[in-house]
Enzyme design. Structure first.
Site, PDB file in Angstrom:
ATOM      1  N   ARG A  39       1.390  -1.415   0.152  1.00 29.64           N
ATOM      2  CA  ARG A  39       0.061  -0.025  -0.074  1.00 29.64           C
ATOM      3  C   ARG A  39       0.749   1.481  -0.111  1.00 29.64           C
ATOM      4  NH1 ARG A  39      -4.760  -2.138   3.635  1.00 29.64           N
ATOM      5  NH2 ARG A  39      -6.270  -3.154   2.596  1.00 29.64           N
ATOM      6  N   LYS A 197     -19.134 -18.115   0.449  1.00 29.19           N
ATOM      7  CA  LYS A 197     -20.789 -17.834   0.703  1.00 29.19           C
ATOM      8  C   LYS A 197     -21.309 -17.002  -0.482  1.00 29.19           C
ATOM      9  CE  LYS A 197     -21.200 -18.977   5.624  1.00 29.19           C
ATOM     10  NZ  LYS A 197     -21.339 -17.986   7.193  1.00 29.19           N
ATOM     11  N   GLY A 354      -8.953  -9.344  -1.107  1.00 30.41           N
ATOM     12  CA  GLY A 354      -8.011  -9.660  -0.691  1.00 30.41           C
ATOM     13  C   GLY A 354      -7.499 -10.961  -1.339  1.00 30.41           C
ATOM     14  N   GLY A 377     -13.377  -4.524   0.425  1.00 29.71           N
ATOM     15  CA  GLY A 377     -14.827  -3.510  -0.017  1.00 29.71           C
ATOM     16  C   GLY A 377     -14.813  -2.787  -1.039  1.00 29.71           C
TER      17      GLY A 377
END
Length: 396
Positions: A39, A197, A354, A377
């Site tokens: 980052r 999921k 990720g 996100g």
């Protein structure tokens, strides 16, 4: 190229101007050391360019989740010297208490990191007082942190309405790549959506069937879709209560002429651990005491053929339990195919999240993808078709 947002090319003379730059310095640390500086390196193009043009560069960032309280263990002072090493020029640390005075002494080309914006409750609330406090330090605002762009915080969204606002080079590259992948893509478009999921990716799946020509479903969520099609998945991870939702998504795909690809051969084992006794079977031959842990070789080869006929690929999530060998085989194989097709110039490939980045790195394929987003996100919300507040605030 005309963009919907302004970039550093639109900013004009910067000599002696104070530029607030929102970056993502939320880096992993252990024993007081930064363990992964990815980052930090992503900030270099923007920070270096601004400093070289004579700007006074003031970096805004958060670190951890201090929940609006000062926490010495989450101070950005802890990463300042590591950042200085990566940047290759002096970087000073500035606490908010004396920020106006400290900034007043800085010279053109100087770089500073301001203390963790999340030490203040007003940051996450996008509080007007906090916005004003930040904006008072700068003449221009640059957002270079796509990974935080899905948050409407003071330092990611509020201040963009107070000062002339621009996208940094990393943000610009990210938005250009995303536009190529789903904004104005070249068809046929494929999407790989994997993960454990269905419940965590429902909005992504609903959005993708309306946008892409081929939807490849992998990971544990493929089991829920197989169950919806009447396949007995044994003791595999499966959200049996969501089979109706899976059927609705399959119906929506049919209506949109999107082909959904589910595995027809799978790798199964009776226990989930590294290198157990495993076998490859047709999906209709999974025993009651077995669990599906990867896509089989025949299905993987068929998916490679799908990619060979596509022009654009968006990838989020692994195809199997990739952290546990040998259940990384399908993910590694398909990633290598996508990387080779991209290298040959036939495919625009954009990946994010990720787990996805880890899987592509494991495959040694990340370097040949068109673009790999480190955002989690924000990348998911973009795939869901949502407006990202930090991006919307930059539009012309």
């Amino acid at each position: 190229m005309t963009r919907a947002f302004r970039t550093l090319d639109d900013i004009g003379d910067l000599s002696g101007k104070r530029v607030l730059v929102r970056e993502d310095l939320n880096v992993p640390m252990a024993d007081g050391r930064v363990t992964d500086d990815t980052r930090m390196r992503a900030t270099l193009a923007t920070v270096t360019e601004l400093a070289d043009k004579g700007a006074i560069v003031l970096i805004l960032a958060h670190f951890g989740r201090p929940k609006g309280q000062r926490n010495p263990g989450m101070s950005l002072s802890l990463v300042t010297s590591a950042y200085q090493d990566v940047l290759g020029r002096p970087v000073q640390f500035v606490d908010w208490d004396g920020a106006p005075q400290a900034v007043a002494t800085m010279r053109p080309g100087d770089v500073a990191i301001l203390e963790n914006t999340r030490f203040f409750a007003g940051e996450e609330k996008n509080d007007a007082e906090m916005v004003d406090r930040i904006a008072a330090l700068g003449d221009f605002y640059v957002n270079d942190a796509f990974s935080a762009a899905h948050r409407a915080h003071a330092s990611t969204e509020g201040v963009a309405h107070k000062l002339p606002a621009f996208a940094g080079r990393a943000m610009e590259a990210e938005l250009d790549a995303l536009d190529k992948a789903l904004g104005k893509p070249e068809h046929p478009v494929a999407a790989v959506v994997g993960g454990a999921k269905v419940s965590s990716k429902l909005d992504v799946l609903r959005q993708m069937v309306t946008k892409v020509d081929h939807l490849i479903i992998g990971g544990g969520m493929a089991n829920t879709f197989l169950a919806a099609r009447g396949v007995d998945v044994g003791k595999s991870l499966c959200e049996h209560d969501l089979t109706g939702t899976a059927e609705d998504i399959l119906d929506a795909a049919d209506a949109a002429n999107c082909t959904v690809h589910l595995p027809y051969d799978v790798v199964v084992a009776k226990e989930f651990r590294a290198n157990p006794t495993a076998r490859t079977v047709n999906v209709h031959e999974v025993a009651a005491d077995e669990m599906i842990l990867d896509i089989g070789p025949a299905a993987t080869e068929a998916l490679a053929d799908v990619l060979k006929n596509c022009r654009t690929l968006v990838w989020n999530g692994p195809l199997g339990a990739f952290e546990t060998p040998p259940f990384d085989t399908a993910t590694v194989s398909l990633a290598k195919t996508a990387a080779a097709l991209t290298k040959e110039g036939g495919l625009v490939s954009v990946a994010g999240g990720g787990d996805t980045v880890a899987a592509l790195n494991q495959a040694g394929a990340a370097g040949d993808f068109t673009f790999v987003s480190t955002a989690g996100g924000a990348f998911l919300e973009w795939m869901e078709g949502k407006d990202l507040p930090g991006v919307a605030a930059l539009t012309r």
